[in-house]
Motif scaffolding. Structure first.
Motif: not given
Length: 289
Positions: A204-206, A212-213, A248-254, A277-282
């Motif tokens: 995912x890129x924002x 682009x991050x 911001x929504x979360x990501x659920x990984x299986x 919020x600090x690193x800007x990454x999930x």
């Protein structure tokens, strides 16, 4: 000090240090990223399949990487074209930030001559760029390296990226703007038979400010194309879902690892990621699944 004097001092302070909480979209576009172009006219000229020299100049106008020659793509000498020909040019108008006006995403695909499959020619080269409006005919060019790939060239930086990337736009960090959801697939091609693995990655890129991050990246699939021997037949599969009601929504990984050609499924591993919020990454929260 009267109220007028205090207001004047506050105004002078704001002019000196800048207003607090300036939104990322308001970040000034660097001069090197500013372009002036009539986008409708530019698209019309590109779609007209101009001569190679003219096509090179048109792509350079928006800072798009140059096209590889047909020779570099491994075509036979009978191919008379110098550069791959345009297959499609798409323009997406999508809100990628909280700026007042939506950004534009240009996506171009090219194919060399003789590259015909059952469903018609497949792209050998893809090029893309994000443009933020600055005013009539003025744009801030925002590089999106993940939109640019030479999918068949043995000389490209990703020689195994034999399929063009797939992307869509989803709400992940904000209800107002969207982010890129990108899927890239690596498979053996162009004589790279030594690589017997297929890999599919999700990211995912924002758009933040004028860059682009990458917010998140994981492997969706990693599997051998055949089972060459013991210890090399494991298959990794993962599923990623966007969950939660608030932003911001979360990501659920299986994630699951199993043996190739086995009817038994491996044990599933469930993980949650949230935006830091600090690193800007999930990242996975401490103490979380």
């Amino acid at each position: 000090m009267d109220s007028w004097s205090r207001a004047l001092l506050a105004l002078l302070w704001l002019l000196a240090v800048g207003a607090p909480g300036t939104p990322a979209w308001a970040e000034e576009c660097p001069e090197a990223q500013q372009v002036t172009v009539d986008l409708a006219s530019w698209m019309k000229q590109v779609r007209a399949q101009p001569p190679p020299a003219r096509m090179k100049r048109l792509l350079a106008t928006l800072g798009l990487p140059p096209l590889p020659t047909v020779e570099a793509l491994g075509e036979e000498e009978s191919c008379q074209e110098e550069l791959p020909r345009l297959l499609s040019l798409e323009r997406f108008q999508v809100r990628l930030s909280d700026a007042p006006e939506e950004e534009r995403v240009l996506w171009l695909s090219f194919a060399s001559c003789g590259d015909e499959g059952g469903g018609g020619p497949s792209p050998d080269v893809v090029r893309g760029v994000v443009l933020r409006p600055l005013g009539p005919g003025r744009w801030c060019r925002i590089e999106a390296p993940f939109l640019n790939a030479d999918t068949r060239s043995p000389y490209s930086q990703s020689p195994y990226l034999c399929e063009p990337p797939e992307f869509s736009f989803v709400h992940l960090t904000s209800e107002r703007h969207r982010v890129f959801r990108l899927v890239e697939t690596e498979t053996p091609c162009m004589g790279s038979a030594a690589r017997h693995v297929i890999t599919r990655r999700l990211s995912f890129w924002e758009l933040r400010g004028t860059r682009m991050r990458r917010l998140f990246e994981t492997t969706l699939l990693q599997s051998p194309l055949s089972s060459p021997g013991p210890g090399s037949s494991k298959v990794l599969e993962a599923r990623v879902r966007i969950v939660g009601e608030s932003f911001p929504r979360q990501l659920a990984v299986t994630e699951r690892v199993s043996e190739m050609f086995s009817e038994e499924q491996g044990v599933a591993r469930h993980m949650r990621y949230q935006l830091d919020e600090v690193s800007g990454r999930y990242v996975r929260p401490k103490g979380g699944p």
